[in-house]
Design an enzyme around this catalytic site. Structure first.
Site, PDB file in Angstrom:
ATOM      1  N   ASP A 414      35.191 -11.131   0.280  1.00  0.00           N
ATOM      2  CA  ASP A 414      34.161 -12.118   0.617  1.00  0.00           C
ATOM      3  C   ASP A 414      34.722 -13.530   0.767  1.00  0.00           C
ATOM      4  O   ASP A 414      34.195 -14.326   1.551  1.00  0.00           O
ATOM      5  CB  ASP A 414      33.065 -12.111  -0.448  1.00  0.00           C
ATOM      6  CG  ASP A 414      32.364 -10.764  -0.538  1.00  0.00           C
ATOM      7  OD1 ASP A 414      32.206 -10.111   0.510  1.00  0.00           O
ATOM      8  OD2 ASP A 414      31.981 -10.370  -1.646  1.00  0.00           O
ATOM      9  N   VAL A 415      35.772 -13.866   0.034  1.00  0.00           N
ATOM     10  CA  VAL A 415      36.274 -15.243   0.040  1.00  0.00           C
ATOM     11  C   VAL A 415      37.023 -15.586   1.327  1.00  0.00           C
ATOM     12  O   VAL A 415      37.398 -16.728   1.538  1.00  0.00           O
ATOM     13  CB  VAL A 415      37.185 -15.508  -1.173  1.00  0.00           C
ATOM     14  CG1 VAL A 415      36.406 -15.358  -2.462  1.00  0.00           C
ATOM     15  CG2 VAL A 415      38.413 -14.601  -1.167  1.00  0.00           C
TER      16      VAL A 415
END
Length: 484
Positions: A414-415
């Site tokens: 996600d990052v």
């Protein structure tokens, strides 16, 4: 050993200064060991001083009171048992289990605050709050009430966080997916109001009934605040509970008139709140929603969506990735939770060193919420003795991705997801590491499984991205062998 009250105050002040220096040292990886040293010295001074204070109080006890020897035996017994358990846990804990350990520690601090508050209400004269037979002053009752309910919320909330972080329990409340139901926030609000009402009732009357009701509701609220929070938001939860545990300790410190406990608790509470705010900014969350346990609803939409459509991706082997890396001039490595699970930090350092020996510039990019707790990746790289000057935070390195030849993403999801740039995405506005801007991206994952947010990562499907599937440690070791 008996100390004068002036000496006790002076030593507590020295311990408090050590705690302040500990926080200062822990603000940067290069000084973290020194910070830990200050923290241990400060705690040692505080413990020894407290034993001396107990001896001083024992001398002032009336005839027929329990002897100092009996009391100190219990104290020393607790130190030995607690210290022994802590030492064993710290020695055996794996890097991937650090978040659970931190949650466990928070729960113990909260429970300790609850037990101290109960003891103070039951026998306030034993803590020099009042003379025997006299009522507890209103201010002290208010402090005990606050410290007790914050401690109870911290304990039960940390237990739920522990289960969610572990991911190895079948109990529904311990699973990573948020637990939500209709009227959840109104129920929390109603319970909070009843809890506050019972607290004021206790402050006014010093009766046990409202105290126990307040305490029971606080334990329930701790559970209800954490269960609607999904696994993607656990780093913020850990930081938030850290802050709660500090405020619980500070509240009890006021009741005990213990300046060192007040200062230490305030330091932990305020620093935890600041870190929570930083985490919220990094995840595009509302700080006040975090405090109230109101975030996580967005994750429901993401994690309960329909089946993902299969899309083609470019794949390669470790040798292909090694070829790209060895022919680059600049490389940025993005570590994620998958790297921690595989315990691949040591082979990764070896890979980076081989590239550096070939004249390639290598840097590490750290997202504030990468992993499962604040600073998880920093600790992971520090364990492998990665030089601090090679590790950069998101805001310091994001501008360099567009000029980077190769980005190596290891276990992060996600990052680095460009979907955060899409206003319609459930993670819209979340600051990310802009790996998608690099000339070539190599992503290592075990599979195409989504991250905690439950979204497809658009980075995986880009023309400039090559997926290398497999265990991070095995993949990185093969890269090391492939580089001449």
């Amino acid at each position: 050993m008996s100390l004068s009250l002036n000496m006790v105050v002076l030593l507590y002040l020295v311990a408090s200064i050590c705690f302040i220096q500990a926080l200062k040292g822990l603000s940067h990886p290069s000084t973290s060991r020194l910070g830990n040293g200050f923290g241990m010295i400060g705690m040692a001074i505080a413990v020894v001083t407290t034993v001396g204070l107990i001896a001083k109080m024992a001398q002032q006890m009336p005839p027929g009171s329990p002897s100092f020897g009996n009391g100190i035996a219990w104290v020393l017994g607790g130190l030995v048992v607690g210290g022994g358990i802590g030492s064993i846990m710290a020695k055996r804990v794996e890097m991937t289990k650090m978040p659970e350990l931190v949650a466990f520690m928070h729960s113990m601090i909260g429970l300790a605050a609850v037990f101290i508050a109960i003891a103070c209400v039951a026998e306030p004269w034993a803590f020099n709050i009042v003379a025997k037979g006299e009522p507890i002053p209103t201010g002290n009752k208010l402090e005990l009430f606050i410290g007790c309910f914050v401690g109870a919320i911290t304990f039960s909330g940390s237990v739920i966080a522990f289960g969610k972080l572990s991911g190895s329990y079948k109990f529904r409340l311990f699973q990573g997916a948020p637990v939500v139901f209709a009227g959840q926030h109104m129920l929390n609000l109603g319970l909070a109001l009843v809890m506050l009402g019972c607290g004021l009732w206790f402050v006014a009357t010093q009766e046990w009934a409202p105290f126990w009701i307040m305490l029971a509701i606080a334990f329930v609220l701790g559970v209800l605040i954490i269960i609607p929070i999904g696994g993607a938001d656990m780093p913020v939860v850990v930081s938030m509970l850290n802050s709660y545990s500090g405020w619980a300790a500070a509240g009890i410190g006021f009741s005990l008139n213990n300046s060192m406990l007040i200062i230490a608790g305030s330091l932990v509470g305020s620093s935890g709140a600041i870190l929570s705010y930083i985490m919220c900014k990094a995840m595009n969350r509302s700080f006040f929603n975090v405090i109230l346990g109101g975030f996580g609803g967005e994750a429901v939409a993401a994690t309960t969506g329909g089946a993902q459509v299969q899309r083609p991706v470019k794949t390669g082997a470790s040798a292909d990735a090694a070829f790209l890396l060895s022919n680059a001039e600049t490389v940025i490595i993005v570590p994620g939770y998958g790297l921690a699970v595989a315990r691949a930090q040591h082979p990764l350092k070896e890979l980076a060193q081989k590239l550096i020996d070939k004249g390639i510039t290598v840097k590490y990019a750290i997202h504030p919420v990468a992993g499962r707790m604040p600073g998880h990746m920093n600790v992971l790289l520090a364990e492998a003795e990665v030089p601090y000057d090679q590790v950069f935070e998101m805001e310091d390195i994001n501008s360099e991705f567009s000029d980077t030849d190769v980005v190596l993403v290891l276990g992060a999801n996600d990052v680095v997801n460009p979907a955060a740039k899409d206003p319609k995405s459930s993670i819209a506005g979340m600051p990310i590491l802009e790996a998608y801007k690099a000339r070539q991206i190599i992503v290592n994952k075990r599979s195409m499984a989504s991250g905690y947010a439950g979204l497809d990562n658009e980075l995986f499907y880009m023309d400039r991205t090559m997926m290398v599937f497999g265990d991070a440690k095995k993949v990185v070791e093969d890269m090391v062998k492939a580089i001449e």
